[in-house]
Design a protein around this motif. Structure first.
Motif, PDB file in Angstrom:
ATOM      1  N   GLN A  67      10.823   7.576  -0.300  1.00 19.38           N
ATOM      2  CA  GLN A  67      11.382   6.675   1.162  1.00 19.38           C
ATOM      3  C   GLN A  67      13.163   7.222   0.875  1.00 19.38           C
ATOM      4  O   GLN A  67      13.286   7.529   2.529  1.00 19.38           O
ATOM      5  CB  GLN A  67      11.420   5.392   0.158  1.00 19.38           C
ATOM      6  N   GLY A  91       0.310  -1.186   0.000  1.00 15.68           N
ATOM      7  CA  GLY A  91       0.141  -0.174   0.189  1.00 15.68           C
ATOM      8  C   GLY A  91       0.805   1.117  -0.127  1.00 15.68           C
ATOM      9  O   GLY A  91       0.476   2.131  -0.121  1.00 15.68           O
ATOM     10  N   ASP A  92       2.015   1.235   0.306  1.00 14.24           N
ATOM     11  CA  ASP A  92       2.651   2.225   0.280  1.00 14.24           C
ATOM     12  C   ASP A  92       3.681   2.411  -1.161  1.00 14.24           C
ATOM     13  O   ASP A  92       4.285   2.084  -1.717  1.00 14.24           O
ATOM     14  CB  ASP A  92       4.073   1.915   1.052  1.00 14.24           C
ATOM     15  N   LYS A  93       3.202   3.566  -2.056  1.00 14.78           N
ATOM     16  CA  LYS A  93       3.051   3.726  -3.535  1.00 14.78           C
ATOM     17  C   LYS A  93       4.541   4.634  -3.301  1.00 14.78           C
ATOM     18  O   LYS A  93       4.558   5.376  -4.692  1.00 14.78           O
ATOM     19  CB  LYS A  93       1.562   4.694  -3.986  1.00 14.78           C
ATOM     20  N   ARG A  94       4.646   5.211  -2.165  1.00 12.63           N
ATOM     21  CA  ARG A  94       6.795   6.252  -2.208  1.00 12.63           C
ATOM     22  C   ARG A  94       7.574   5.445  -3.437  1.00 12.63           C
ATOM     23  O   ARG A  94       7.520   4.328  -3.694  1.00 12.63           O
ATOM     24  CB  ARG A  94       6.584   6.544  -0.907  1.00 12.63           C
ATOM     25  N   THR A  95       8.008   6.725  -4.549  1.00 10.11           N
ATOM     26  CA  THR A  95       9.132   6.052  -5.313  1.00 10.11           C
ATOM     27  C   THR A  95      10.421   6.129  -4.194  1.00 10.11           C
ATOM     28  O   THR A  95      10.477   6.205  -3.016  1.00 10.11           O
ATOM     29  CB  THR A  95       9.851   7.286  -6.271  1.00 10.11           C
TER      30      THR A  95
END
Length: 227
Positions: A174, A166-170
């Motif tokens: 990050q 669910g963590d969609k960061r690049t």
């Protein structure tokens, strides 16, 4: 890759100047293999070279010898089962006082434990998690030793944790959000941007650029940075 292959090597490889009196090289499994596999940028060929290294009885001696030959800035080729960026990362680990137990790393890639290592690579989000699980299994290991074993087994062994579902960061986000303090601390210890990127597991030009962006942001926010 050992000196016994020197006749097939490119003349600029650092190991070409290694002492010829080291008898352990006669037991290396890469004798007679094509040197180009060890210096290729093609993933499949690098993996083929690494596979030879993992089954080699003198992988520890080879890695120690290769690291003595590595230049601080310019290095290349698979040696002792690690590629140049992994050996660069290992330099930073040791800068932080994290010295791997290579004999234990060999145990982790032995037939008895390799299945467990692969299981943990798939199920754990970080080296910390893998290390904790192996300690519960009864092995006295630390993170840098596990990291070397993961590299030897063909894994990435990143110091940056895998993002939670669910963590969609690049990876850039990050790096900025979760590892800015690590980047700044390593910079202040004298680590180069490429070294920091390799340590975190984001090697190459993009990784060094990401580290530079974090350092610029830290400087803009008023943090003290070494020159």
């Amino acid at each position: 890759m050992t000196i016994l292959n020197a006749g097939m090597r490119r003349p600029t490889t650092p190991a070409a100047s290694a002492p010829a009196s080291q008898d352990w090289k006669t037991r290396s499994v890469c004798r007679g293999e094509l040197a180009d596999d060890f210096y290729s940028t093609i993933k499949s060929r690098k993996e083929r070279a690494r596979a030879l290294c993992v089954g080699c009885p003198v992988i520890v001696e080879c890695l120690n010898n290769q690291r003595q030959s590595d230049d601080a800035i310019y290095r290349w080729g698979v040696g002792g089962g690690l590629d140049p960026e992994q050996r660069r990362a290992l330099e930073v680990e040791e800068l932080l006082g994290n010295v791997p137990n290579l004999a234990m790393a060999r145990v982790l890639v032995s037939p008895r434990w390799l299945w467990r290592l692969r299981q943990l690579k798939a199920g754990c989000r970080s080296l910390e998690g893998m290390t904790a699980a192996l300690r519960k299994d009864g092995l006295f290991v630390d993170e840098v030793t596990v990291r070397v074993a993961v590299w030897w087994s063909g894994g990435e062994g990143s110091r940056m944790s895998r993002l939670a579902p669910g963590d969609k960061r690049t990876w850039r986000a990050q790096l900025r959000d979760d590892y800015a303090d690590v980047v700044v601390a390593l910079h202040e210890l004298g680590a180069r941007r490429a070294d920091i990127a390799a340590y975190l597991g984001i090697p190459g030009t993009n990784g060094a650029k990401g580290v530079s962006d974090v350092l610029k942001a830290a400087a803009a926010s008023g943090l003290e940075l070494a020159a």
